[in-house]
Design an enzyme around this catalytic site. Structure first.
Site, mmCIF file in Angstrom:
data_model
loop_
_atom_site.group_PDB
_atom_site.id
_atom_site.type_symbol
_atom_site.label_atom_id
_atom_site.label_comp_id
_atom_site.label_asym_id
_atom_site.label_seq_id
_atom_site.Cartn_x
_atom_site.Cartn_y
_atom_site.Cartn_z
ATOM 1 N N GLU A 164 -3.667 7.601 -4.108
ATOM 2 C CA GLU A 164 -3.358 6.395 -3.221
ATOM 3 C C GLU A 164 -3.464 5.211 -4.301
ATOM 4 O OE1 GLU A 164 -5.833 4.590 0.290
ATOM 5 O OE2 GLU A 164 -6.867 3.844 -1.713
ATOM 6 N N TYR A 180 0.846 -1.290 0.064
ATOM 7 C CA TYR A 180 0.185 -0.135 -0.098
ATOM 8 C C TYR A 180 1.034 1.339 -0.055
ATOM 9 C CZ TYR A 180 -3.072 3.586 1.589
ATOM 10 O OH TYR A 180 -4.025 4.728 1.618
#
Ligand code: GDP
Ligand code: MN
Length: 397
Positions: A193, A105
């Protein structure tokens, strides 16, 4: 404003970030055709992904693999038309499927309190970060980019080490992390993101394999206040997924935010609108919205604002608080009377108009002879009255 994945990936590609090629399809047949060239150039499978502005599409059945163009058409038929958390799937992204060795991530957000860009990284990729934050908060690493120089190489390396992503992928990671920062700044984004950022394995013709870091998913949100200088981003807005109330407000040039109270507010000027909401709360009421009709609002804009307020079924009373400067009191009063004539739902209204043409405004309202319109001489009186009225009023059809 949130961007769809295919738009977000386009912005990443513009900054040179590694994103697998993709196409967008609106029908199953289109998805099948889009898959053809990927199979022709050696892909073993393609991935078909729902394009909606909500997370967790994978779990909701919105991300599927297919081993042939025909199968791509079939899974697209399953995904198109799905309702994912209230969003109807109208488009799918089709891309050669990546063979994922490991998922990470990585994101950057605007950290307003620190006045810097904050990077977040984790080796717990692929799952929603809120879940990681709740269950394994230590698995997320944070680092602020330099306020003027952006993310420095050593900062990116530090983050990589904390994510157990040193070794062969360190340089790629540094380039990607700096690319996220560049994407954020160039587009006035407040979030970029990548989840998952993946180590992807490619099989080469000589039977060896190569592993590279790739951005397999992308989520970008743009600062609404900056959209004026990015017409190309404004054009990416997906009206299908926006609240119709927000769309209507924007078209009229009104700043409107719905809240959970019962007192509708129509005010000119953001500062006065905030103050009005504070006064309502202090008097024991709850505002149903924030609404700034802006300076120089004409009658039709006032009527449009009234429709927005009344579209909210929990509104029991309305406070109109206008400080006439560029906005003229008589124009606003005309707008109120006009809106009154058009509306089906009758809700009591307390009106305080001072400043430019206030006397004329008072006369227009008095002439209208509407028992639901009460004029108030001062703001304190107006607030007190509207809170009392809202408390005593049942919603009338
Ligand atoms: P999200 O669930 O809305 O965040 O959608 P993602 O794009 O992140 O996809 C969800 C999951 O599907 C990922 O975490 C991966 O595990 C899987 N996935 C996405 N793209 C690919 C791909 O190209 N190949 C493979 N094997 N899995 C993928
Ligand atoms: Mn994802």
């Amino acid at each position: 404003m949130k961007l769809q994945e295919y738009h977000a990936k386009k912005l990443l590609l513009e900054r040179g970030l590694p994103v697998p090629e993709f196409s967008v399809a609106e029908t199953p047949a289109e998805a099948g055709r889009a898959a053809l060239p990927y199979f022709a150039t050696g892909a073993g499978r393609v991935v078909v992904k729902a394009q909606v502005l909500v997370g967790g599409r994978g779990k909701a059945g919105g991300v599927k693999l297919a081993a042939s163009p025909e199968e791509a058409e079939q899974v697209a038929a399953q995904i198109l038309g799905l309702d994912i958390k209230g969003s109807l799937v109208r488009r799918v992204l089709v891309a050669p499927a990546a063979e994922i060795a490991q998922e990470f991530y990585l994101s950057c957000v605007l950290d307003r309190s620190a006045r810097k860009v904050l990077f977040m990284g984790s080796a717990e990729g692929g799952v929603e970060i809120e879940q990681v934050a709740a269950e394994k908060p230590d698995a997320i690493s944070y680092i602020h980019a330099h306020a003027h120089l952006g993310l420095l190489d050593y900062q990116a390396r530090l983050l990589a080490y904390e994510m157990d992503l040193g070794g062969p992928h360190l340089r790629e990671f540094v380039t990607i992390a700096k690319g996220l920062y560049a994407t954020m700044i160039a587009n006035d984004a407040d979030l970029v993101e990548i989840n998952p950022l993946a180590i992807v394995r490619d099989h080469l013709p000589d039977a060896t394999a190569r592993e590279t870091l790739q951005c397999l998913d992308a989520k970008i949100t743009i600062d609404d206040s900056a959209l004026e200088r990015h017409p190309e981003l404004e054009a990416m807005r997906d009206l299908d997924e926006e609240d119709p109330v927000d769309v209507a407000a924007r078209q009229q040039g009104l700043s409107f935010i719905r809240l959970d109270g019962t007192i509708g507010c129509m005010v000119n000027g953001a500062g006065l609108a905030m103050t009005t909401m504070d006064l309502i709360k202090r008097a024991g009421g709850e505002p149903a919205n924030f609404l700034d009709i802006g300076g120089g609002a004409k009658a039709d804009k006032v009527a449009a604002a009234m429709r927005l307020i009344l579209a909210d079924a929990s509104v029991r009373a309305i406070l109109v608080n206008i400080f006439g400067g560029i906005a003229r009191g008589d124009e606003v009063a005309h707008g109120l009377v006009e809106a009154r004539a058009q509306q089906e739902r009758h809700v009591p209204m307390v009106v305080r108009i001072v400043g430019t043409n206030a006397q004329e405004a008072a006369r227009i309202l008095a002439d209208a002879g509407d028992p639901d319109i009460q004029a108030a001489a001062s703001l304190d009186e107006a607030v007190e009255r509207v809170v009392a009225v809202a408390g005593a009023t049942e919603v009338r059809a």
